[in-house]
Motif scaffolding. Structure first.
Motif, mmCIF file in Angstrom:
data_model
loop_
_atom_site.group_PDB
_atom_site.id
_atom_site.type_symbol
_atom_site.label_atom_id
_atom_site.label_comp_id
_atom_site.label_asym_id
_atom_site.label_seq_id
_atom_site.Cartn_x
_atom_site.Cartn_y
_atom_site.Cartn_z
ATOM 1 N N THR A 154 0.809 -1.221 0.000
ATOM 2 C CA THR A 154 0.000 0.000 0.000
ATOM 3 C C THR A 154 0.841 1.269 0.000
ATOM 4 O O THR A 154 0.305 2.360 -0.133
ATOM 5 N N GLU A 197 6.905 7.723 -8.187
ATOM 6 C CA GLU A 197 5.909 8.344 -9.059
ATOM 7 C C GLU A 197 5.082 7.285 -9.786
ATOM 8 O O GLU A 197 3.862 7.415 -9.908
ATOM 9 N N GLY A 257 2.379 5.870 -7.721
ATOM 10 C CA GLY A 257 1.240 6.769 -7.571
ATOM 11 C C GLY A 257 0.341 6.844 -8.793
ATOM 12 O O GLY A 257 -0.698 7.513 -8.750
ATOM 13 N N ARG A 258 0.706 6.178 -9.858
ATOM 14 C CA ARG A 258 -0.122 6.175 -11.066
ATOM 15 C C ARG A 258 -1.284 5.212 -10.911
ATOM 16 O O ARG A 258 -1.256 4.310 -10.086
ATOM 17 N N PHE A 259 -2.287 5.397 -11.760
ATOM 18 C CA PHE A 259 -3.508 4.616 -11.609
ATOM 19 C C PHE A 259 -3.529 3.324 -12.413
ATOM 20 O O PHE A 259 -4.392 2.496 -12.215
ATOM 21 N N SER A 260 -2.597 3.157 -13.323
ATOM 22 C CA SER A 260 -2.629 1.928 -14.116
ATOM 23 C C SER A 260 -1.292 1.202 -14.035
ATOM 24 O O SER A 260 -0.241 1.834 -13.944
ATOM 25 N N ASP A 285 1.185 2.394 -16.696
ATOM 26 C CA ASP A 285 1.932 3.606 -16.343
ATOM 27 C C ASP A 285 3.030 3.296 -15.324
ATOM 28 O O ASP A 285 4.140 3.824 -15.418
ATOM 29 N N PHE A 286 2.708 2.458 -14.352
ATOM 30 C CA PHE A 286 3.689 2.092 -13.336
ATOM 31 C C PHE A 286 4.890 1.428 -13.999
ATOM 32 O O PHE A 286 6.046 1.781 -13.711
ATOM 33 N N GLU A 345 -0.656 -8.523 -15.206
ATOM 34 C CA GLU A 345 -1.532 -7.835 -16.169
ATOM 35 C C GLU A 345 -2.095 -8.801 -17.216
ATOM 36 O O GLU A 345 -3.237 -8.661 -17.649
#
Length: 124
Positions: free
Chosen positions: A5, A55, A58-61, A64-65, A122
């Motif tokens: 988390t 950073e 902290g991304r939503f997908s 992106d991570f 994924e």
């Protein structure tokens, strides 16, 4: 695997944090401390590793991570490349360079393993 988390709990971030600390300590030593351009780039590249991991977290997908983890991995490569210049210029003893290079490779391997994990997750 327990759900993470906080980015601080990621092993790759923890290793990158130690590496970045080492980069900053080295930047204040010997000839590197006087070489402002190289020192600045070395510190920015080291800082880029931990910041890109954070950073990306902290991304939503996951996509992106992974992109930001890839940036962090590339920054590891940049830091390692710079250590060869420092070796060639005899800024540090070869043993010191070898030790930091091992630390770089450990951090990079952890980042790449995490990328692999996220990609596998994924595709499921």
């Amino acid at each position: 695997m327990a759900k993470v988390t906080r980015f601080e709990d990621l092993r790759c971030w923890q290793l990158a944090r130690k590496l970045t600390h080492r980069v900053y300590v080295m930047s204040n030593q010997g000839e590197l401390a006087k070489d402002f351009d190289t020192r600045s780039q070395f510190k920015r590249a080291g800082l880029s590793i931990i910041n890109n991991i954070a950073e990306g977290f902290g991304r939503f997908s996951p996509k992106d991570f992974i992109k930001f983890l890839d940036y962090a991995s590339a920054s590891c490569t940049e830091v390692k490349s710079m250590t060869y210049l420092m070796l060639d210029l005899e800024y540090f003893p070869s043993e010191d360079i070898e030790n930091v290079q091992k630390q770089i490779e450990e951090a990079k391997a952890s980042i790449l393993a995490f990328i692999k994990y996220l990609r596998n997750k994924e595709s499921q």
